[in-house]
Design a protein around this motif. Sequence first.
Motif, PDB file in Angstrom:
ATOM      1  N   VAL A  86       0.587   4.147  -2.778  1.00 54.32           N
ATOM      2  CA  VAL A  86       0.802   5.506  -2.483  1.00 54.32           C
ATOM      3  C   VAL A  86       1.633   6.878  -2.759  1.00 54.32           C
ATOM      4  CG1 VAL A  86      -0.061   6.895   0.054  1.00 54.32           C
ATOM      5  CG2 VAL A  86      -1.294   4.692   0.168  1.00 54.32           C
ATOM      6  N   THR A  87       2.657   6.449  -2.192  1.00 45.62           N
ATOM      7  CA  THR A  87       3.972   7.304  -2.772  1.00 45.62           C
ATOM      8  C   THR A  87       3.983   6.866  -4.632  1.00 45.62           C
ATOM      9  OG1 THR A  87       5.601   5.457  -1.971  1.00 45.62           O
ATOM     10  CG2 THR A  87       4.937   7.159  -0.311  1.00 45.62           C
ATOM     11  N   ARG A 137       0.944  -1.558  -0.064  1.00 46.31           N
ATOM     12  CA  ARG A 137       0.310  -0.146   0.049  1.00 46.31           C
ATOM     13  C   ARG A 137       0.857   1.728   0.023  1.00 46.31           C
ATOM     14  NH1 ARG A 137      -1.679   2.558   4.039  1.00 46.31           N
ATOM     15  NH2 ARG A 137      -3.489   4.185   3.742  1.00 46.31           N
ATOM     16  N   ASN A 138       1.847   1.616   0.997  1.00 46.48           N
ATOM     17  CA  ASN A 138       2.919   2.254   1.459  1.00 46.48           C
ATOM     18  C   ASN A 138       3.278   2.496  -0.588  1.00 46.48           C
ATOM     19  OD1 ASN A 138       2.379   2.756   3.855  1.00 46.48           O
ATOM     20  ND2 ASN A 138       4.327   1.522   4.019  1.00 46.48           N
TER      21      ASN A 138
END
Lengths: 309, 315
Positions: free
Chosen positions: B212-213, B208-209
Amino acid sequence: MIEIRNLSKRYGTFHALKDISLYIEKGTVFGFVGPNGAGKSTTMSILATLMLPTSGVAKVGGYDVTRHPKEVRKRIGYMPDFFGVYDQLKATEYLHFYGASYGIPRAEREQLIPQLLELVNLTDKADTYVDSLSRGMKQRLCLARCLVHDPEVLILDEPASGLDPRARIEMREILKELKQMGKTIIISSHILPELAEMVDEIGVIEHGEMVAQGKVSDIQNRLRVTKVIHIRTLERGEELAEKLRDEPLVTSVLTDNTGVHVHYSGDDVQQSELLRKVISWEIPIVSFQEAQSNLEDVFLEITKGGPRE
Amino acid sequence: MNWSRRLINPVIDKEFRLRMRSTRSMLSVLFYILALGTIAMGFIYLFLYLGNRGPQRFDPQVSQMMFYVLSFAQLVLIAFMAPALTAGVISSEREKQTLSMLLTTQQSSSTIVLSKLVSALSFMALIVLATLPVYSIVFLYGGISPKQLISVFLFYLFVMLLLGALGVMFSTLFKRTIVAIIVTYGVGLIIFLVTGLLYLFFMGIEQRNMYVTGQPPVAGTHSWVGYLLGLNPAGAMMSLFDSSFSKEAFLLYGGNLNSKAPIELWLEFVIVYSVVIVLALWIAIRNIRPVARRRKGEEPAEQLPQDHSTSENGV
């Protein structure tokens, strides 16, 4: 052979042993008396290298139990108060296992084990599975196990507990034999009264403290345990009782239908004089017998009839 | 004769006798093989007759699949068996009141602990080897190399050693067998299940990170989360079957496909748990005999710190 100096054991705030000191000569049979929870088993466990003392020194054959436990283990045969057996082993295999665990070569064990089984009267049970043996037999087998490495010291914690009278007698006979073999034996037992004639010294322990210790006779004398002499007459029992009440060393006299019970504090010489006197009164006497004054009385005297078992 | 005497000490000899004389052992072998055999037969039945496209051919690919299924089933069976067989070895002697007598013999603490472990392991090895005929069904259809089979069996041995060492340790730490068994199962559950779940959980977060980034991982990097899967026996075993599995474990979606795994999962598993095994056995040996723990030659002053550390490890 066994030296205990200022031995203490604490569990948290509970003092199981308080500053116990003890010295047992080689070849001595030492009886350990005391109510349950007094510290007998704790002392024996420490001597058997199974438990560490909180402070103090315990030595077996000159070896400290905490510093040289392996040397100590070579010299002791330990029989715990409660023990189990490996059910799936036969009696001989059971002894083989412990023999091997003490590093005895197989050839030697083959010779030794039949002898041990004979000593404890289990020769005919050699190939029986251990779990089918009776309690007395298991106890004897366990005793044979203690002897498998020919230890100098035997530490026997209640070796006769839970045995019927016949099994107790068998156990006593075996212990006598071991005494003759020159083993140093520490024994705590219910049957201590019965063992009176074979125990050289006793130690009475209560609440973790050694209350009395020494030769059985010394302790008996020191505590002035009065003897009870039982006199049976054909007739004139009451008259005899009256006359005895005037004797100086007689503390009390009771009569019942079995005869006259005389509580007497004299020694053996004085007692024999009393007998001569009684005969001179020409009362028809059938028997003049000292009632068994034994370790149990000593024990009860010392521990003031405290709870036992 | 001499070597066998050296190899088979009295404790092992006794353990072997007791173990092989009990009917329970024989029944364990029977039910174990029955369980694995049922799985194998069930698998074959499912594939041959219940496929969505009607009865199918049993080709090497399917038999390879069957090998995987059998191997994982066996891993689960071992996870259930090992604690039950080892967590009682010391505490049951204590419960049966035979331990004190054993401890007053000349057998050292390490001999007692290791012999009991070896005897339990031997029995488990016997059971696992007894399942080879079931595996032979796989070979009937092909698709698996003997090397894979051997590596899987060696891996089993290691897992048994791991669970066995933990079982023996808890067996010395807890007075009651039932407690030791439950705790060993608990730790087994952590090793088998929690590590896997943690992997999935943290992999999800990492993934997910990344979205997102919006930054794809730099070439050649890998996610640390992969190390978690290396602690899981199933993950480690999978990496034995398929050498590319380790790489995938460390890879994030969208990551560089050329990045290599920092370590093979099974290797990580072996290294990490070897330390655990040694530690567990050390604690077991230190704890079995209270006196030996404090036996420090002539320096009573040394007793305290060492004693302290042992009890810390112990509880």
